[in-house]
Design a protein around this motif. Structure first.
Motif, PDB file in Angstrom:
ATOM      1  N   SER A  90       0.739  -1.486  -0.316  1.00  0.00           N
ATOM      2  CA  SER A  90       0.092   0.400  -0.455  1.00  0.00           C
ATOM      3  C   SER A  90       0.897   1.282  -0.181  1.00  0.00           C
ATOM      4  CB  SER A  90      -1.055  -0.033   1.245  1.00  0.00           C
ATOM      5  OG  SER A  90      -0.276   0.137   1.671  1.00  0.00           O
ATOM      6  N   GLU A  91       1.986   1.303   0.513  1.00  0.00           N
ATOM      7  CA  GLU A  91       3.259   2.437  -0.008  1.00  0.00           C
ATOM      8  C   GLU A  91       3.729   2.325  -0.846  1.00  0.00           C
ATOM      9  OE1 GLU A  91       5.647   0.859   3.052  1.00  0.00           O
ATOM     10  OE2 GLU A  91       4.684   1.131   4.963  1.00  0.00           O
ATOM     11  N   PHE A  92       3.317   2.562  -2.316  1.00  0.00           N
ATOM     12  CA  PHE A  92       3.862   2.052  -3.329  1.00  0.00           C
ATOM     13  C   PHE A  92       3.258   3.286  -3.820  1.00  0.00           C
ATOM     14  CE2 PHE A  92       5.931  -1.301  -2.774  1.00  0.00           C
ATOM     15  CZ  PHE A  92       6.702  -2.101  -4.493  1.00  0.00           C
ATOM     16  N   VAL A  93       4.038   4.152  -4.845  1.00  0.00           N
ATOM     17  CA  VAL A  93       3.616   5.528  -5.280  1.00  0.00           C
ATOM     18  C   VAL A  93       3.806   4.977  -7.472  1.00  0.00           C
ATOM     19  CG1 VAL A  93       3.974   6.572  -3.052  1.00  0.00           C
ATOM     20  CG2 VAL A  93       5.556   6.770  -4.901  1.00  0.00           C
ATOM     21  N   LEU A  94       3.125   6.179  -8.073  1.00  0.00           N
ATOM     22  CA  LEU A  94       3.345   5.724  -9.244  1.00  0.00           C
ATOM     23  C   LEU A  94       4.240   7.409  -9.177  1.00  0.00           C
ATOM     24  CD1 LEU A  94      -0.287   5.620 -10.426  1.00  0.00           C
ATOM     25  CD2 LEU A  94       1.381   4.142 -10.434  1.00  0.00           C
ATOM     26  N   VAL A  95       5.876   7.555 -10.161  1.00  0.00           N
ATOM     27  CA  VAL A  95       6.274   8.308 -10.423  1.00  0.00           C
ATOM     28  C   VAL A  95       6.359   8.288 -11.903  1.00  0.00           C
ATOM     29  CG1 VAL A  95       7.166   8.084  -8.161  1.00  0.00           C
ATOM     30  CG2 VAL A  95       8.563   6.880 -10.149  1.00  0.00           C
ATOM     31  N   ASP A  96       6.536   9.663 -12.784  1.00  0.00           N
ATOM     32  CA  ASP A  96       6.586   9.064 -14.175  1.00  0.00           C
ATOM     33  C   ASP A  96       7.816   8.603 -14.049  1.00  0.00           C
ATOM     34  OD1 ASP A  96       4.819  11.761 -14.082  1.00  0.00           O
ATOM     35  OD2 ASP A  96       5.496  12.758 -14.405  1.00  0.00           O
ATOM     36  N   VAL A  97       7.737   7.698 -15.860  1.00  0.00           N
ATOM     37  CA  VAL A  97       9.344   7.744 -16.415  1.00  0.00           C
ATOM     38  C   VAL A  97       9.512   8.296 -17.363  1.00  0.00           C
ATOM     39  CG1 VAL A  97       7.643   5.362 -16.134  1.00  0.00           C
ATOM     40  CG2 VAL A  97       7.687   6.633 -18.433  1.00  0.00           C
ATOM     41  N   ASN A  98      11.015   8.356 -17.257  1.00  0.00           N
ATOM     42  CA  ASN A  98      12.001   8.734 -18.551  1.00  0.00           C
ATOM     43  C   ASN A  98      11.596   7.968 -19.656  1.00  0.00           C
ATOM     44  OD1 ASN A  98      13.453   9.949 -20.198  1.00  0.00           O
ATOM     45  ND2 ASN A  98      15.207  10.028 -19.162  1.00  0.00           N
ATOM     46  N   PHE A  99      10.509   8.237 -20.776  1.00  0.00           N
ATOM     47  CA  PHE A  99      10.112   7.964 -21.285  1.00  0.00           C
ATOM     48  C   PHE A  99      11.254   7.977 -22.367  1.00  0.00           C
ATOM     49  CE2 PHE A  99       7.384   7.438 -25.610  1.00  0.00           C
ATOM     50  CZ  PHE A  99       6.258   5.954 -25.281  1.00  0.00           C
ATOM     51  N   ASN A 100      10.809   5.783 -22.532  1.00  0.00           N
ATOM     52  CA  ASN A 100      11.609   5.872 -23.546  1.00  0.00           C
ATOM     53  C   ASN A 100      10.572   4.566 -24.490  1.00  0.00           C
ATOM     54  OD1 ASN A 100      13.082   3.502 -25.563  1.00  0.00           O
ATOM     55  ND2 ASN A 100      14.498   3.781 -24.289  1.00  0.00           N
ATOM     56  N   LYS A 101      10.771   4.647 -25.959  1.00  0.00           N
ATOM     57  CA  LYS A 101       9.986   3.949 -27.107  1.00  0.00           C
ATOM     58  C   LYS A 101       9.805   2.591 -26.902  1.00  0.00           C
ATOM     59  CE  LYS A 101       8.315   5.494 -31.134  1.00  0.00           C
ATOM     60  NZ  LYS A 101       8.893   6.222 -32.566  1.00  0.00           N
ATOM     61  N   ARG A 102      11.155   2.122 -26.872  1.00  0.00           N
ATOM     62  CA  ARG A 102      11.312   0.690 -26.605  1.00  0.00           C
ATOM     63  C   ARG A 102      11.127   0.337 -25.512  1.00  0.00           C
ATOM     64  NH1 ARG A 102      17.968  -2.046 -26.869  1.00  0.00           N
ATOM     65  NH2 ARG A 102      17.202  -3.278 -26.701  1.00  0.00           N
ATOM     66  N   PHE A 103      11.102   0.746 -24.111  1.00  0.00           N
ATOM     67  CA  PHE A 103      10.854  -0.284 -23.000  1.00  0.00           C
ATOM     68  C   PHE A 103       8.919   0.065 -22.675  1.00  0.00           C
ATOM     69  CE2 PHE A 103      15.249   0.115 -22.386  1.00  0.00           C
ATOM     70  CZ  PHE A 103      15.531  -1.299 -23.262  1.00  0.00           C
ATOM     71  N   HIS A 104       9.379   1.974 -22.869  1.00  0.00           N
ATOM     72  CA  HIS A 104       7.560   1.898 -22.101  1.00  0.00           C
ATOM     73  C   HIS A 104       6.368   1.856 -23.955  1.00  0.00           C
ATOM     74  CE1 HIS A 104      10.420   3.392 -20.016  1.00  0.00           C
ATOM     75  NE2 HIS A 104       9.897   3.147 -19.082  1.00  0.00           N
ATOM     76  N   LYS A 105       6.509   1.301 -24.677  1.00  0.00           N
ATOM     77  CA  LYS A 105       5.517   1.027 -25.748  1.00  0.00           C
ATOM     78  C   LYS A 105       5.136   0.162 -26.141  1.00  0.00           C
ATOM     79  CE  LYS A 105       4.518   2.628 -30.692  1.00  0.00           C
ATOM     80  NZ  LYS A 105       5.542   3.291 -32.156  1.00  0.00           N
ATOM     81  N   ASN A 106       4.143  -0.391 -25.754  1.00  0.00           N
ATOM     82  CA  ASN A 106       3.456  -1.341 -26.896  1.00  0.00           C
ATOM     83  C   ASN A 106       2.266  -1.731 -27.810  1.00  0.00           C
ATOM     84  OD1 ASN A 106       2.441  -4.563 -26.265  1.00  0.00           O
ATOM     85  ND2 ASN A 106       2.414  -4.389 -24.157  1.00  0.00           N
TER      86      ASN A 106
END
Length: 169
Positions: A90-106
């Motif tokens: 429950s302590e996890f939080v969302l943070v922005d990713v440093n967007f990289n097409k290779r890893f963050h585009k599906n």
């Protein structure tokens, strides 16, 4: 033919938004569509990731089978209580990713044609969840996609394990 592809694109974008509603609402994912070279492409972009802000390595873990794990208090073989594990999660939080097409585009779907027929090509996790011969096949996803297309009046036949051929309209 372009209007049919446009109609299917809209249907599939809405389908993915429904399937990923919680992650889209939280800003963790974004469903995007693009049109290039006479084809539509629908992708899931990861915009945020879940991290533990203070103690990401609190527990040790042993993998059990293909899809399960047992968690232990760090440095011991004492299993973590459900309460402690739930509290930590429950302590996890969302943070922005440093967007990289290779890893963050599906890429999920491509809608294309051969001049006579329109095809829906299932890529990425969409193809894995839909294809009955993959280890990630999920009957509920398979049925939901079929129902979504059928409810919209889109008739189709399997062309291959990852491609649906739209029946002429």
């Amino acid at each position: 033919m372009k209007n049919l592809k446009k109609q299917i694109n809209k249907i599939l974008v809405n389908f993915l938004k429904d399937q990923h509603a919680k992650r889209v609402k939280s800003g963790e994912e974004e469903i995007v569509s693009s049109f290039e070279n006479d084809k539509f492409s629908i992708d899931i972009l990861t915009r945020k990731e879940s991290i533990h802000p203070t103690n990401p390595n609190k527990f040790d873990m042993d993998i059990v089978g293909d899809y399960d794990a047992v968690f232990y208090y760090k440095g011991t073989k004492d299993k973590v209580s459900k309460e402690d594990f739930k509290a930590w999660c429950s302590e996890f939080v969302l943070v922005d990713v440093n967007f990289n097409k290779r890893f963050h585009k599906n890429e999920q779907f491509r809608i294309t044609d051969d001049g006579q027929n329109v095809f829906i090509i299932l890529d990425g996790s969409a193809g894995e969840l839909y294809d009955i011969e993959t280890e990630f096949f999920t009957e509920s996803y398979h049925d939901a996609l079929n129902k979504c297309l059928e409810d919209a009046g889109i008739e189709f036949d399997p062309y291959s394990r990852s491609t649906l051929q739209v029946v002429a309209q």
